[in-house]
Write a protein that holds these residues in place. Structure first.
Motif, mmCIF file in Angstrom:
data_model
loop_
_atom_site.group_PDB
_atom_site.id
_atom_site.type_symbol
_atom_site.label_atom_id
_atom_site.label_comp_id
_atom_site.label_asym_id
_atom_site.label_seq_id
_atom_site.Cartn_x
_atom_site.Cartn_y
_atom_site.Cartn_z
ATOM 1 N N ARG A 66 36.581 30.182 53.326
ATOM 2 C CA ARG A 66 35.356 30.947 53.080
ATOM 3 C C ARG A 66 35.579 32.099 52.098
ATOM 4 O O ARG A 66 34.682 32.455 51.337
ATOM 5 N N PHE A 67 36.765 32.652 52.123
ATOM 6 C CA PHE A 67 37.104 33.774 51.250
ATOM 7 C C PHE A 67 38.043 33.299 50.141
ATOM 8 O O PHE A 67 38.837 32.373 50.345
ATOM 9 N N SER A 68 37.954 33.983 49.015
ATOM 10 C CA SER A 68 38.825 33.644 47.891
ATOM 11 C C SER A 68 39.244 34.915 47.171
ATOM 12 O O SER A 68 38.389 35.712 46.769
ATOM 13 N N ALA A 69 40.541 35.086 47.014
ATOM 14 C CA ALA A 69 41.073 36.261 46.322
ATOM 15 C C ALA A 69 41.528 35.883 44.922
ATOM 16 O O ALA A 69 42.025 34.781 44.689
ATOM 17 N N SER A 70 41.364 36.818 44.004
ATOM 18 C CA SER A 70 41.844 36.638 42.637
ATOM 19 C C SER A 70 42.198 38.015 42.088
ATOM 20 O O SER A 70 41.839 39.043 42.671
ATOM 21 N N ARG A 71 42.903 38.013 40.978
ATOM 22 C CA ARG A 71 43.243 39.281 40.351
ATOM 23 C C ARG A 71 43.228 39.131 38.846
ATOM 24 O O ARG A 71 43.502 38.051 38.316
ATOM 25 N N ASP A 72 42.925 40.238 38.199
ATOM 26 C CA ASP A 72 42.946 40.314 36.737
ATOM 27 C C ASP A 72 43.885 41.454 36.389
ATOM 28 O O ASP A 72 43.494 42.630 36.430
ATOM 29 N N ASN A 73 45.105 41.111 36.065
ATOM 30 C CA ASN A 73 46.101 42.156 35.808
ATOM 31 C C ASN A 73 45.794 42.950 34.544
ATOM 32 O O ASN A 73 46.209 44.099 34.412
ATOM 33 N N LYS A 75 42.928 44.038 33.827
ATOM 34 C CA LYS A 75 41.943 45.039 34.251
ATOM 35 C C LYS A 75 42.405 45.825 35.473
ATOM 36 O O LYS A 75 41.658 46.638 36.014
ATOM 37 N N ASN A 76 43.640 45.548 35.914
ATOM 38 C CA ASN A 76 44.179 46.243 37.100
ATOM 39 C C ASN A 76 43.248 46.111 38.299
ATOM 40 O O ASN A 76 43.040 47.070 39.056
ATOM 41 N N THR A 77 42.685 44.941 38.496
ATOM 42 C CA THR A 77 41.682 44.755 39.531
ATOM 43 C C THR A 77 41.946 43.484 40.320
ATOM 44 O O THR A 77 42.328 42.457 39.746
ATOM 45 N N VAL A 78 41.724 43.572 41.618
ATOM 46 C CA VAL A 78 41.791 42.411 42.500
ATOM 47 C C VAL A 78 40.416 42.233 43.121
ATOM 48 O O VAL A 78 39.692 43.215 43.354
ATOM 49 N N TYR A 79 40.054 40.982 43.351
ATOM 50 C CA TYR A 79 38.736 40.653 43.855
ATOM 51 C C TYR A 79 38.848 39.866 45.162
ATOM 52 O O TYR A 79 39.810 39.126 45.377
ATOM 53 N N LEU A 80 37.821 40.009 45.980
ATOM 54 C CA LEU A 80 37.722 39.200 47.185
ATOM 55 C C LEU A 80 36.299 38.657 47.269
ATOM 56 O O LEU A 80 35.353 39.406 47.520
ATOM 57 N N GLN A 81 36.171 37.368 46.994
ATOM 58 C CA GLN A 81 34.884 36.694 47.103
ATOM 59 C C GLN A 81 34.735 36.197 48.531
ATOM 60 O O GLN A 81 35.568 35.419 49.011
ATOM 61 N N MET A 82 33.678 36.630 49.194
ATOM 62 C CA MET A 82 33.465 36.281 50.594
ATOM 63 C C MET A 82 32.167 35.478 50.704
ATOM 64 O O MET A 82 31.091 36.002 50.403
ATOM 65 N N ASN A 83 32.305 34.245 51.115
ATOM 66 C CA ASN A 83 31.159 33.356 51.275
ATOM 67 C C ASN A 83 30.990 32.970 52.741
ATOM 68 O O ASN A 83 31.905 33.141 53.548
#
Length: 124
Positions: A66-73, A75-83
């Motif tokens: 249900r959740f998916s993590a990703s990062r953009d180094n 942009k120094n940012t990590v994301y958590l997509q929660m469905n």
């Protein structure tokens, strides 16, 4: 390193949210990044970790699929997509950075830096 989490909010069950965590440090890519959450009256629990280059992720059983993590180094940012959010996902979500080995990814004590938390509320 300073971490700033954002993107929390209130949604109905079945909805989606995307959390972001921005880091202040240019050497952000040296850190394993993790998301943890803490519901009222409960201990902080592991949600997901993502490796330094983003090539590996590890999820708690409760959010796997249900959740998916990703990062953009860049942009120094990590994301958590929660469905497919559920009421039991309601918690304050924290991002964290770790210099430890990948094998320690699920243990909060191995994370060196923590963001301030962002509230996620899922209603039924």
């Amino acid at each position: 390193v300073q971490l700033q989490a954002s993107g929390g909010g209130a949604v109905q069950a079945g909805g989606s949210l995307r959390l972001s965590c921005a880091a202040s440090e240019r050497t952000y890519s040296r850190y394993i990044m993790g998301w943890f959450r803490q519901a009222p009256g409960k201990e902080r629990e592991f949600v997901v970790a993502i490796s330094r280059n983003g090539g590996s992720t590890a999820y708690a059983n409760s959010v796997n699929g249900r959740f998916s993590a990703s990062r953009d180094n860049a942009k120094n940012t990590v994301y958590l997509q929660m469905n497919s959010l559920k009421p039991e996902d309601t918690a304050v979500y924290y991002c964290a950075a770790s210099t430890a080995v990948w094998g320690s990814r699920e243990q909060a004590r191995h994370y060196n830096y923590w963001g301030q938390g962002t509230q996620v509320t899922v209603s039924s």
